[in-house]
Design a protein around this motif. Structure first.
Motif, mmCIF file in Angstrom:
data_model
loop_
_atom_site.group_PDB
_atom_site.id
_atom_site.type_symbol
_atom_site.label_atom_id
_atom_site.label_comp_id
_atom_site.label_asym_id
_atom_site.label_seq_id
_atom_site.Cartn_x
_atom_site.Cartn_y
_atom_site.Cartn_z
ATOM 1 N N ASP A 303 0.871 -1.177 0.000
ATOM 2 C CA ASP A 303 0.000 0.000 0.000
ATOM 3 C C ASP A 303 0.918 1.240 0.000
ATOM 4 O O ASP A 303 1.559 1.544 1.012
ATOM 5 N N ASP A 305 0.421 4.500 -0.101
ATOM 6 C CA ASP A 305 0.128 5.611 0.820
ATOM 7 C C ASP A 305 0.566 5.253 2.240
ATOM 8 O O ASP A 305 1.146 6.077 2.960
ATOM 9 N N LYS A 306 0.272 3.996 2.622
ATOM 10 C CA LYS A 306 0.615 3.561 3.978
ATOM 11 C C LYS A 306 2.143 3.551 4.166
ATOM 12 O O LYS A 306 2.660 3.919 5.223
ATOM 13 N N LYS A 309 3.304 7.077 4.712
ATOM 14 C CA LYS A 309 2.832 7.551 6.030
ATOM 15 C C LYS A 309 3.613 6.889 7.158
ATOM 16 O O LYS A 309 3.909 7.515 8.179
ATOM 17 N N THR A 310 3.952 5.609 6.995
ATOM 18 C CA THR A 310 4.695 4.912 8.052
ATOM 19 C C THR A 310 6.082 5.538 8.228
ATOM 20 O O THR A 310 6.536 5.757 9.358
ATOM 21 N N ASP A 313 5.317 8.871 10.033
ATOM 22 C CA ASP A 313 4.768 8.841 11.394
ATOM 23 C C ASP A 313 5.623 8.032 12.365
ATOM 24 O O ASP A 313 5.698 8.354 13.542
ATOM 25 N N GLY A 328 -0.496 6.735 -4.638
ATOM 26 C CA GLY A 328 -0.420 5.340 -4.198
ATOM 27 C C GLY A 328 0.397 4.452 -5.134
ATOM 28 O O GLY A 328 0.706 3.306 -4.807
ATOM 29 N N MET A 358 6.584 -4.305 5.895
ATOM 30 C CA MET A 358 5.285 -4.451 5.221
ATOM 31 C C MET A 358 5.231 -5.737 4.386
ATOM 32 O O MET A 358 4.275 -5.969 3.646
#
Ligand code: PMP
Length: 375
Positions: A303, A305-306, A309-310, A313, A328, A358
């Motif tokens: 993913d 986007d994830k 972001k990971t 964040d 994406g 991931m």
């Protein structure tokens, strides 16, 4: 503990010399001291933009310089050729439309560059075109365009060649005068190594001539007005003093490194980054990859986007995802401006860390990059 790392294609990290200079007490903009700084900056910008033409500094982000590059040269009803192929190429056409300028678009597939032949054809079909709008590096796809070839073609016509070098000035070769580029639009927060807030536009004699007849409305972004002030080492409005004081520092760094070494550094970092992502089994998205950033296709099963972001964040490391239709689907790593070899190794290591968490199996990115850097 959070250590912030910026590896997105803007804003990028600002060197401590510039941060410290910008933290000084505010200098009044109508003083001999500040006038001397403006004079020094004007000269440094000439070197950075590789031009003898004036480089106007605007208080505003890069899009202010892009907008000025339409409103100062054209009139409503004029025709302009816009080379798109990405979000920022599209911006040229959007600005033209906003000013009532007819935009004839060249649309390479996202990830590919427009060919000089495409431009030649468009100019033949639209002999009344007053300007050609192109992008040196399309940051949304990581694609490098052949501006030298575009310049050869446009110079034979009455049109001006306007180039968005927002993410590429200071990282990618652009011989403004030699390549017949009439206007270069850029900004401060990428390879110029400053916070966002400054826009730049270099203007050739051919382009200045157009300002006399250009009927688009303009006030704040009037380049002729800014130029008149610049000749007196002044600005028409309150100058963004702190940013300009920071600019003096980063321009001095560019001079000290020298253009040739600076361009070679970026080429090497890009080569190492590409070798790293390929060693991990990933694919470089761009068919004409740029020296200032690398766009990488998100592998199947991840993913995108994830992933971005990971990194942000959990590791406070910022890279960029894809924009618009590429959301994406790609991620983009910057290696421009205040970036060195260790930065490339760091970001590749971080990419590998998060991808492997991931479930992605590819590895060895940083070590493949290290081999390139050591070679
Ligand atoms: N053009 C290009 C090629 C860019 O990379 C960007 C910023 N990503 C822009 C234009 C717009 O810059 P700003 O947000 O400073 O107006």
């Amino acid at each position: 503990m959070r250590k912030i790392r910026l590896y997105a294609p803007g804003p990028t990290e600002v060197p401590p010399q510039a941060l410290l200079a910008m933290a000084q007490p505010i200098l009044h903009h109508r003083t001999p001291q500040f006038q001397a700084i403006l004079a020094e900056v004007a000269e440094g910008l000439g070197y950075l933009f590789q031009t003898k033409s004036p480089v106007i500094t605007l208080a505003g982000v890069s899009t202010a310089a892009m907008e000025a590059s339409v409103s100062n040269f054209l009139s409503p009803g004029d025709t302009a050729i816009c080379i798109r192929g990405g979000k920022f190429g599209e911006r040229w056409a959007e600005i033209c439309t906003a000013y009532g300028v007819k935009s004839v678009n060249i649309d390479p597939e996202w990830g590919s560059a427009a060919s000089p032949e495409d431009l030649e054809k468009a100019l033949k079909a639209n002999p009344d075109a007053k300007a050609v709008y192109a992008t040196l590096v399309e940051t949304s796809t990581g694609v490098l365009s052949d501006i030298e070839a575009f310049g050869r073609i446009v110079a034979k016509t009455d049109a001006i060649l306007v180039v968005d070098a927002v993410s590429s000035i200071g990282a990618v070769e652009l011989l403004t005068d030699t390549w017949n580029v009439d206007v270069v639009a850029a900004g401060s927060q990428k390879a110029v190594m400053l916070p966002p807030g400054l826009g730049f536009a270099s203007v050739s004699d051919k382009a200045w001539a157009l300002t006399k007849s250009a009927g688009c409305p303009r006030y704040y972004l009037d380049l002729a007005k800014a130029h008149k002030s610049m000749e007196k080492n002044s600005t028409p409005f309150t100058a963004p003093v702190s940013l300009i004081i920071g600019l003096r520092e980063t321009l001095a760094m560019v001079r000290e490194e020298g253009m040739e070494a600076l361009l070679a550094r970026h080429r090497k970092l890009a080569e190492a980054c590409r070798a790293g992502v390929e060693a991990m089994g990933l694919t470089v998205f761009s068919k004409a990859p740029a020296p200032n950033l690398t766009a990488v296709s998100v592998p199947d099963g991840i993913d995108g986007d994830k992933f971005v972001k990971t990194l942000r964040d959990e590791y406070s490391l910022t890279i960029a995802g894809g924009q618009a239709q590429l959301k994406g689907k790609i991620f983009r790593i910057s290696h421009m401006g205040y970036a060195d070899q260790i930065d490339v190794l760091t970001v590749l290591g971080a990419v590998e860390l998060v991808l492997s968490k991931m479930g992605y199996k590819g590895s060895g990115g940083a070590s493949a990059a290290a081999k390139v850097l050591a070679g």
